[in-house]
Design a protein around this motif. Structure first.
Motif, short mmCIF file in Angstrom:
data_model
loop_
_atom_site.label_atom_id
_atom_site.label_comp_id
_atom_site.label_asym_id
_atom_site.label_seq_id
_atom_site.Cartn_x
_atom_site.Cartn_y
_atom_site.Cartn_z
N VAL A 281 -10.55 4.96 -20.50
CA VAL A 281 -9.56 5.25 -19.45
C VAL A 281 -8.27 5.74 -20.10
N THR A 282 -7.74 6.82 -19.56
CA THR A 282 -6.50 7.37 -20.12
C THR A 282 -5.35 7.37 -19.12
N GLU B 178 -7.72 6.47 -13.62
CA GLU B 178 -9.04 6.37 -14.24
C GLU B 178 -9.48 4.91 -14.34
N LEU B 179 -8.54 4.03 -14.63
CA LEU B 179 -8.85 2.60 -14.67
C LEU B 179 -9.30 2.12 -13.29
N ALA C 253 -12.79 3.33 -12.57
CA ALA C 253 -13.79 2.63 -13.38
C ALA C 253 -14.09 1.24 -12.81
N ASP D 224 -7.48 3.29 -25.48
CA ASP D 224 -8.08 3.85 -24.26
C ASP D 224 -9.49 3.33 -23.96
#
Length: 377
Positions: free
Chosen positions: A68-69, A73-74, A77, A148
């Protein structure tokens, strides 16, 4: 039972000791990492790990690994996990987060995005969501992001495993229970020879030594573990494992365990803590100045002590005589004994005046310390 992957966390330097503990419990695929040990096992092993591990802080069960960046994105996910497999809207939850060397830089925001992703999934699917309880969640989650790479785990322990319940929280004692157990296990002592701490403070080393010698698991009287609120909690299995452990506790010591200190309040703390730990009748505590210290008659054993090491300016000079006295006591009265000193001050350690046979790097919180082994002749 099918095997799952787990990660037991510990203080830096404890990893080899914790790995040995896990092997003794029958864990598979044991592999030391930074700040903990990876291992595999079934549900029974997870329960045993929480019950028996003396040097661990928490036992985690990873359920998501993702690159995750960004916070978005987190969030995405975390939403790929089917959270109905782990909790219901009636559960309470909390997310503990640690972020290092990553594009996501704020651990609290990462925890918030994780919580939002879980709650939003429940709202979308059933119109209700779990509540947050940061103090005692029914389901605790641990988020670790390093470079990340995010690992989200179920937290099976609840409160830190080093909190055994026998020492008042407000007692000022730099040596926590897991560290004390690590020093004893690393020394190789297992209970068949005498054990002494001539600077016993609140009695943590003698108490942990007594639990090791009597094969009493540190989690035996703990009120709650995190896994007891999980959806797959097997109360029958847990009860059987705990009762089996209770039946295996020895009632007597094979060799004496002694603690002494020059301070009356320290001895009173030690006696009270030992009673709370259920071993007050097995340990002998004495108010005694180090000048008057004598090991018990009979075969030699193991001596471990944790002298103060001058964390404040000016204290180091005042402690030099104590370290010199330790060296004299070891030479004059402890021939044949395995002697260990745990200290965070290399200059003071040199004042002992003996060449250590071994030095082991361990951390007391963030303070780099050494466990020094001496073999007086």
């Amino acid at each position: 039972m099918p095997k799952s992957r787990f990660f037991a966390t510990c203080a830096r330097g404890f990893e080899p000791i914790l790995a040995d503990e896990l092997r003794d419990l029958g864990a598979a695929a044991v592999e030391s990492g930074r700040g903990g040990v990876h291992f595999a096992g079934d549900q029974a092993l997870l329960y045993r790990a929480n019950l028996w591990l003396r040097t661990a802080i928490r036992v985690l069960q990873p359920i998501l690994t993702a690159t995750v960046t960004s916070p978005d994105e987190l969030y995405q996910a975390v939403q790929t996990v089917d959270w109905s497999q782990h909790m219901t809207p009636e559960h309470t939850l909390a997310v503990d987060s640690n972020v290092r060397d990553s594009h996501i830089t704020h651990s609290k925001y990462a925890a918030l995005k994780t919580k939002d992703a879980i709650c939003d999934q429940f709202i979308e699917r059933c119109g209700r969501r779990p509540s947050v309880n940061v103090d005692e969640p029914m389901v605790g989650l641990n988020l670790h992001i390093y470079r990340d790479e995010a690992v989200l785990s179920l937290e099976s322990s609840g409160e830190s495993l080093h909190k055994r319940g026998y020492r008042p929280i407000l007692t000022k004692a730099p040596l926590n229970e897991a560290l004390a157990a690590a020093l004893i296990l690393r020394s190789g002592w297992r209970g068949d020879t005498p054990f002494i701490d001539p600077l016993c403070g609140s009695g943590t080393l003698p108490i942990e030594a007594t639990w090791i010698a009597t094969r009493r698991p540190p989690g035996l009287t703990r009120k709650r573990f995190g896994f007891q609120s999980w959806m797959d909690f097997n109360i029958q299995l847990w009860t059987e494992l705990r009762d089996e452990a209770r039946r295996g506790v020895a009632k007597q010591l094979a060799a004496p365990i002694l603690g002494s200190d020059q301070r009356r309040d320290a001895i009173q703390f030690s006696i009270t803590n030992a009673r709370t730990a259920g071993v007050g009748h097995l340990i002998r505590f004495e108010m005694k100045d180090l000048h008057d210290f004598q090991p018990p008659p009979g075969p030699p054993g193991t001596l471990i002590c944790n002298p103060p090491y001058g964390e404040r300016i000016g204290e180091e000079k005042d402690l030099k005589p104590l370290y010199k006295l330790l060296g004299n006591v070891f030479c004059e009265r402890c021939a044949g004994w395995h002697v260990f000193v745990f200290t965070g001050n290399a200059a003071l350690a040199r004042d002992i005046g003996l060449e250590p046979a071994e030095e082991v790097l361990l951390f007391n919180g963030k303070i780099p310390c050494r466990l020094l082994r001496f073999e007086p002749r």
